[in-house]
Design a protein around this motif. Structure first.
Motif, PDB file in Angstrom:
ATOM      1  N   LEU A  14       0.827  -1.207   0.000  1.00  0.00           N
ATOM      2  CA  LEU A  14       0.000   0.000   0.000  1.00  0.00           C
ATOM      3  C   LEU A  14       0.857   1.251   0.000  1.00  0.00           C
ATOM      4  CD1 LEU A  14      -2.596  -1.101   2.681  1.00  0.00           C
ATOM      5  CD2 LEU A  14      -3.033  -0.792   0.249  1.00  0.00           C
ATOM      6  N   SER A  15       0.473   2.197  -0.820  1.00  0.00           N
ATOM      7  CA  SER A  15       1.154   3.492  -0.840  1.00  0.00           C
ATOM      8  C   SER A  15       0.458   4.438   0.126  1.00  0.00           C
ATOM      9  CB  SER A  15       1.097   4.094  -2.250  1.00  0.00           C
ATOM     10  OG  SER A  15      -0.254   4.415  -2.573  1.00  0.00           O
ATOM     11  N   CYS A  16       1.147   5.494   0.491  1.00  0.00           N
ATOM     12  CA  CYS A  16       0.527   6.527   1.323  1.00  0.00           C
ATOM     13  C   CYS A  16      -0.675   7.126   0.615  1.00  0.00           C
ATOM     14  CB  CYS A  16       1.541   7.620   1.673  1.00  0.00           C
ATOM     15  SG  CYS A  16       2.690   7.159   2.970  1.00  0.00           S
ATOM     16  N   ARG A  17      -0.577   7.274  -0.685  1.00  0.00           N
ATOM     17  CA  ARG A  17      -1.693   7.833  -1.452  1.00  0.00           C
ATOM     18  C   ARG A  17      -2.943   6.963  -1.306  1.00  0.00           C
ATOM     19  NH1 ARG A  17      -1.721  11.708  -4.905  1.00  0.00           N
ATOM     20  NH2 ARG A  17       0.510  11.647  -5.220  1.00  0.00           N
ATOM     21  N   GLU A  18      -2.769   5.642  -1.398  1.00  0.00           N
ATOM     22  CA  GLU A  18      -3.902   4.728  -1.275  1.00  0.00           C
ATOM     23  C   GLU A  18      -4.464   4.740   0.147  1.00  0.00           C
ATOM     24  OE1 GLU A  18      -6.865   1.954  -2.149  1.00  0.00           O
ATOM     25  OE2 GLU A  18      -5.718   3.332  -3.398  1.00  0.00           O
ATOM     26  N   VAL A  19      -3.592   4.745   1.139  1.00  0.00           N
ATOM     27  CA  VAL A  19      -4.050   4.785   2.530  1.00  0.00           C
ATOM     28  C   VAL A  19      -4.774   6.102   2.800  1.00  0.00           C
ATOM     29  CG1 VAL A  19      -3.318   4.745   4.951  1.00  0.00           C
ATOM     30  CG2 VAL A  19      -2.273   3.179   3.304  1.00  0.00           C
ATOM     31  N   SER A  20      -4.269   7.180   2.262  1.00  0.00           N
ATOM     32  CA  SER A  20      -4.920   8.475   2.394  1.00  0.00           C
ATOM     33  C   SER A  20      -6.324   8.427   1.798  1.00  0.00           C
ATOM     34  CB  SER A  20      -4.088   9.556   1.702  1.00  0.00           C
ATOM     35  OG  SER A  20      -4.790  10.768   1.655  1.00  0.00           O
ATOM     36  N   ARG A  21      -6.436   7.839   0.642  1.00  0.00           N
ATOM     37  CA  ARG A  21      -7.741   7.729  -0.023  1.00  0.00           C
ATOM     38  C   ARG A  21      -8.713   6.909   0.815  1.00  0.00           C
ATOM     39  NH1 ARG A  21     -10.741   4.453  -2.799  1.00  0.00           N
ATOM     40  NH2 ARG A  21      -9.277   2.719  -2.797  1.00  0.00           N
ATOM     41  N   THR A  23      -8.618   6.249   4.102  1.00  0.00           N
ATOM     42  CA  THR A  23      -8.863   6.743   5.459  1.00  0.00           C
ATOM     43  C   THR A  23      -9.418   8.148   5.512  1.00  0.00           C
ATOM     44  OG1 THR A  23      -6.619   7.622   5.675  1.00  0.00           O
ATOM     45  CG2 THR A  23      -6.983   5.348   6.431  1.00  0.00           C
ATOM     46  N   GLY A  24      -9.164   8.927   4.474  1.00  0.00           N
ATOM     47  CA  GLY A  24      -9.554  10.335   4.505  1.00  0.00           C
ATOM     48  C   GLY A  24      -8.519  11.220   5.186  1.00  0.00           C
ATOM     49  N   ILE A  25      -7.413  10.628   5.626  1.00  0.00           N
ATOM     50  CA  ILE A  25      -6.327  11.420   6.200  1.00  0.00           C
ATOM     51  C   ILE A  25      -5.635  12.131   5.041  1.00  0.00           C
ATOM     52  CG2 ILE A  25      -4.142  11.352   7.467  1.00  0.00           C
ATOM     53  CD1 ILE A  25      -5.117   8.682   8.719  1.00  0.00           C
ATOM     54  N   PRO A  26      -5.478  13.446   5.101  1.00  0.00           N
ATOM     55  CA  PRO A  26      -4.807  14.142   3.994  1.00  0.00           C
ATOM     56  C   PRO A  26      -3.428  13.525   3.718  1.00  0.00           C
ATOM     57  CG  PRO A  26      -5.794  15.725   5.493  1.00  0.00           C
ATOM     58  CD  PRO A  26      -5.903  14.376   6.157  1.00  0.00           C
ATOM     59  N   LEU A  27      -3.086  13.428   2.449  1.00  0.00           N
ATOM     60  CA  LEU A  27      -1.829  12.809   2.044  1.00  0.00           C
ATOM     61  C   LEU A  27      -0.632  13.465   2.719  1.00  0.00           C
ATOM     62  CD1 LEU A  27      -0.245  10.771   0.382  1.00  0.00           C
ATOM     63  CD2 LEU A  27      -0.385  12.353  -1.554  1.00  0.00           C
ATOM     64  N   SER A  28      -0.617  14.787   2.782  1.00  0.00           N
ATOM     65  CA  SER A  28       0.526  15.478   3.394  1.00  0.00           C
ATOM     66  C   SER A  28       0.643  15.127   4.877  1.00  0.00           C
ATOM     67  CB  SER A  28       0.417  16.990   3.212  1.00  0.00           C
ATOM     68  OG  SER A  28      -0.772  17.469   3.812  1.00  0.00           O
ATOM     69  N   THR A  29      -0.470  15.008   5.560  1.00  0.00           N
ATOM     70  CA  THR A  29      -0.474  14.639   6.977  1.00  0.00           C
ATOM     71  C   THR A  29       0.038  13.216   7.145  1.00  0.00           C
ATOM     72  OG1 THR A  29      -2.328  16.111   7.435  1.00  0.00           O
ATOM     73  CG2 THR A  29      -1.939  14.332   9.017  1.00  0.00           C
ATOM     74  N   LEU A  30      -0.482  12.309   6.346  1.00  0.00           N
ATOM     75  CA  LEU A  30      -0.063  10.909   6.434  1.00  0.00           C
ATOM     76  C   LEU A  30       1.421  10.766   6.126  1.00  0.00           C
ATOM     77  CD1 LEU A  30      -1.009   8.023   6.968  1.00  0.00           C
ATOM     78  CD2 LEU A  30      -1.455   7.834   4.513  1.00  0.00           C
ATOM     79  N   ALA A  49      -4.322   1.175  10.882  1.00  0.00           N
ATOM     80  CA  ALA A  49      -4.376  -0.237  11.274  1.00  0.00           C
ATOM     81  C   ALA A  49      -5.559  -0.930  10.603  1.00  0.00           C
ATOM     82  CB  ALA A  49      -4.457  -0.366  12.787  1.00  0.00           C
ATOM     83  N   GLU A  50      -6.688  -0.259  10.543  1.00  0.00           N
ATOM     84  CA  GLU A  50      -7.873  -0.841   9.909  1.00  0.00           C
ATOM     85  C   GLU A  50      -7.618  -1.124   8.428  1.00  0.00           C
ATOM     86  OE1 GLU A  50     -12.451   0.387   8.918  1.00  0.00           O
ATOM     87  OE2 GLU A  50     -11.590   1.077  10.810  1.00  0.00           O
ATOM     88  N   VAL A  51      -6.992  -0.189   7.746  1.00  0.00           N
ATOM     89  CA  VAL A  51      -6.663  -0.389   6.331  1.00  0.00           C
ATOM     90  C   VAL A  51      -5.723  -1.591   6.172  1.00  0.00           C
ATOM     91  CG1 VAL A  51      -5.431   0.611   4.352  1.00  0.00           C
ATOM     92  CG2 VAL A  51      -7.083   1.986   5.620  1.00  0.00           C
ATOM     93  N   LEU A  52      -4.834  -1.757   7.140  1.00  0.00           N
ATOM     94  CA  LEU A  52      -3.892  -2.885   7.112  1.00  0.00           C
ATOM     95  C   LEU A  52      -4.537  -4.189   7.576  1.00  0.00           C
ATOM     96  CD1 LEU A  52      -0.803  -1.054   8.593  1.00  0.00           C
ATOM     97  CD2 LEU A  52      -0.981  -1.997   6.277  1.00  0.00           C
ATOM     98  N   GLU A  53      -5.830  -4.106   7.939  1.00  0.00           N
ATOM     99  CA  GLU A  53      -6.570  -5.254   8.454  1.00  0.00           C
ATOM    100  C   GLU A  53      -5.889  -5.833   9.690  1.00  0.00           C
ATOM    101  OE1 GLU A  53      -7.225  -7.898   5.146  1.00  0.00           O
ATOM    102  OE2 GLU A  53      -8.585  -6.481   4.192  1.00  0.00           O
ATOM    103  N   MET A  54      -5.472  -4.916  10.562  1.00  0.00           N
ATOM    104  CA  MET A  54      -4.831  -5.270  11.824  1.00  0.00           C
ATOM    105  C   MET A  54      -5.565  -4.568  12.953  1.00  0.00           C
ATOM    106  SD  MET A  54      -0.776  -4.783  10.993  1.00  0.00           S
ATOM    107  CE  MET A  54      -0.219  -5.639  12.468  1.00  0.00           C
TER     108      MET A  54
END
Length: 67
Positions: A14-21, A23-30, A49-54
């Motif tokens: 997973l890229s930060c861009r995908e995790v940002s998408r 989670t809704g966390i802004p990419l720059s923040t993430l 963690a949820e995105v990582l299924e953990m």
């Protein structure tokens, strides 16, 4: 903490861009969190963690065990 999250994202492919998408966390923040420039807050950590299924506790344990 940041290194463990980055490693987990890399392992999951997973890229930060995908995790940002997802989670809704802004990419720059993430990106600041993952690079270690700023700490994760609890909500953001749980979202990643949820995105990582953990469970957040499992991801946190990995960070505690890291050298």
């Amino acid at each position: 903490m940041a290194e463990v999250v980055k490693g987990a994202l890399d392992e999951a492919g997973l890229s930060c861009r995908e995790v940002s998408r997802r989670t809704g966390i802004p990419l720059s923040t993430l990106a600041q969190r993952v690079s270690g420039k700023r700490p994760f807050n609890l909500d953001q950590f749980a979202q990643v963690a949820e995105v990582l299924e953990m469970r957040p506790s499992a991801l946190y344990s990995k960070a505690e065990d890291a050298p």
